[in-house]
Write a protein that holds these residues in place. Structure first.
Motif, short mmCIF file in Angstrom:
data_model
loop_
_atom_site.label_atom_id
_atom_site.label_comp_id
_atom_site.label_asym_id
_atom_site.label_seq_id
_atom_site.Cartn_x
_atom_site.Cartn_y
_atom_site.Cartn_z
N ALA A 196 47.38 32.32 41.20
CA ALA A 196 46.14 32.62 41.85
C ALA A 196 45.76 34.06 41.38
CB ALA A 196 45.92 32.71 43.35
N PHE A 197 46.49 34.84 41.47
CA PHE A 197 46.27 36.16 40.79
C PHE A 197 46.27 36.11 39.48
CE2 PHE A 197 48.53 37.72 45.07
CZ PHE A 197 47.43 37.54 45.90
N GLU A 198 46.95 35.64 38.78
CA GLU A 198 46.68 35.65 37.08
C GLU A 198 45.43 35.01 36.84
OE1 GLU A 198 50.30 33.54 35.96
OE2 GLU A 198 51.52 35.08 36.22
N ARG A 199 45.16 33.98 37.68
CA ARG A 199 43.48 33.43 37.47
C ARG A 199 42.69 34.28 37.65
NH1 ARG A 199 39.82 31.57 34.57
NH2 ARG A 199 38.30 30.10 35.61
N LEU A 200 42.64 35.24 38.67
CA LEU A 200 41.71 36.32 38.89
C LEU A 200 41.55 37.35 37.56
CD1 LEU A 200 39.76 37.36 41.07
CD2 LEU A 200 41.61 38.89 41.61
N GLY A 206 37.02 38.15 31.57
CA GLY A 206 35.80 37.67 31.01
C GLY A 206 34.60 38.63 31.49
N LEU A 207 34.67 39.25 32.82
CA LEU A 207 33.75 39.80 33.06
C LEU A 207 33.48 41.27 32.62
CD1 LEU A 207 31.60 40.32 35.65
CD2 LEU A 207 33.45 41.50 37.01
N ARG A 208 34.65 41.63 32.33
CA ARG A 208 34.56 43.09 31.78
C ARG A 208 34.15 42.96 30.18
NH1 ARG A 208 39.79 44.39 31.29
NH2 ARG A 208 40.58 42.86 32.80
N LEU A 246 36.20 42.44 41.05
CA LEU A 246 36.47 41.53 41.61
C LEU A 246 37.56 41.59 42.99
CD1 LEU A 246 36.83 39.12 38.57
CD2 LEU A 246 34.75 39.44 39.99
N MET A 247 37.41 40.92 43.68
CA MET A 247 38.52 40.62 44.89
C MET A 247 38.96 39.00 45.04
SD MET A 247 38.77 39.59 48.26
CE MET A 247 37.51 40.28 49.66
N GLY A 290 32.97 30.57 44.16
CA GLY A 290 33.60 30.03 43.02
C GLY A 290 33.72 30.39 41.70
N PRO A 291 34.51 30.13 40.93
CA PRO A 291 34.83 30.90 39.71
C PRO A 291 33.44 30.85 38.56
CG PRO A 291 37.04 30.22 40.17
CD PRO A 291 35.96 29.65 41.28
N GLY A 292 32.98 29.66 38.81
CA GLY A 292 31.68 29.41 37.92
C GLY A 292 30.49 30.26 38.41
N GLY A 293 30.47 30.88 39.54
CA GLY A 293 29.44 31.65 39.98
C GLY A 293 29.46 33.37 39.92
#
Length: 239
Positions: free
Chosen positions: A185-189, A195-197, A168-169, A146-149
């Motif tokens: 969904a892809f926009e959320r990814l 955030g990860l970067r 991410l995938m 999940g996104p939180g993890g």
């Protein structure tokens, strides 16, 4: 060219046209998007033909099929992506041929991949698979965290010997708030990727979109699309 090679060439040309058109519509350069051809259920002979046609990135989702196929094609200039849900008892085999594992979704798998990569003297690229249908602490119906993890798992990958955090995938979810809403969904990814970067600037790979929804993925900003059926044809039933 053989009949099969002609068929694959025509299919690749159509997919290339779709990607180029999607890039143009999104105001992106064509070289911002990499095509990964998903060769699952198809023979090594097709992989050879694809290589002759210029394909350099291929993906598989079952080790029992992928391992012998990768061995048969070891002389080809290919990068192999593993995209299926991965059991820890298959990790040692996958680490021997895969260049990128796109389906990293739990800490135990990270530990196993790290051990296997170090033992094999290899460095594996890893993508954290994001499940947009999963609640906090759960895995998605089609794998993924999940996104939180994501942040915690990404940190673990980045700190693990033999592994390289690439990004991410996701697979468009069949349930939950994003079911049937591939673009959203892809926009959320992409939001999660941004955030990860912040903490992992080099983890800029975003793998999303397949034969049916590659345009939505390109529009959202995906760097890699995974296309099988549109290139190779309708899947053969698995034995």
């Amino acid at each position: 060219m053989t009949e099969r090679k002609n068929e694959l060439a025509a299919n690749l040309a159509r997919v290339e046209e779709r990607i180029a058109s999607a890039c143009a519509s999104a105001g992106r350069e064509r070289d911002e998007v990499t095509l990964i051809v998903v060769t699952k259920t198809y023979p090594a002979s097709d992989v050879r033909l694809l290589s002759e046609l210029g394909v350099r990135q291929v993906a598989e989702n079952r080790d029992q099929d992928a391992a012998p196929k990768a061995a048969d094609c070891a002389d080809l200039p290919l990068s192999w992506h593993f995209v299926g849900q991965l059991q820890t008892n298959k990790v040692r085999s996958v680490a021997s041929y895969a260049d990128v594992v796109q389906s990293v979704d739990r800490a135990r798998l990270v530990t196993s991949l790290s051990t296997a990569a170090v033992r094999a003297g290899r460095e594996l690229g890893c993508l954290v698979q994001v499940a947009l249908d999963a609640e906090a602490g759960e895995r998605g119906e089609r794998g993924g965290v999940g996104p939180g993890g994501v942040a915690e798992l990404a940190d673990l990958v980045a700190a693990s010997p033999g592994l390289r955090l690439e990004g991410l995938m996701t697979v468009a979810p069949l349930a939950g708030p994003y079911a049937g809403r591939q673009q959203a969904a892809f926009e959320r990814l992409m939001e999660i990727s941004s955030g990860l970067r912040v903490t992992h600037p080099a983890a800029n790979m975003v793998s999303a979109g397949m034969s049916a929804d590659l345009e939505e993925a390109v529009k959202a900003g995906a760097t890699h699309v995974r296309v099988g059926t549109a290139v190779l044809g309708v899947r053969r039933p698995l034995g």
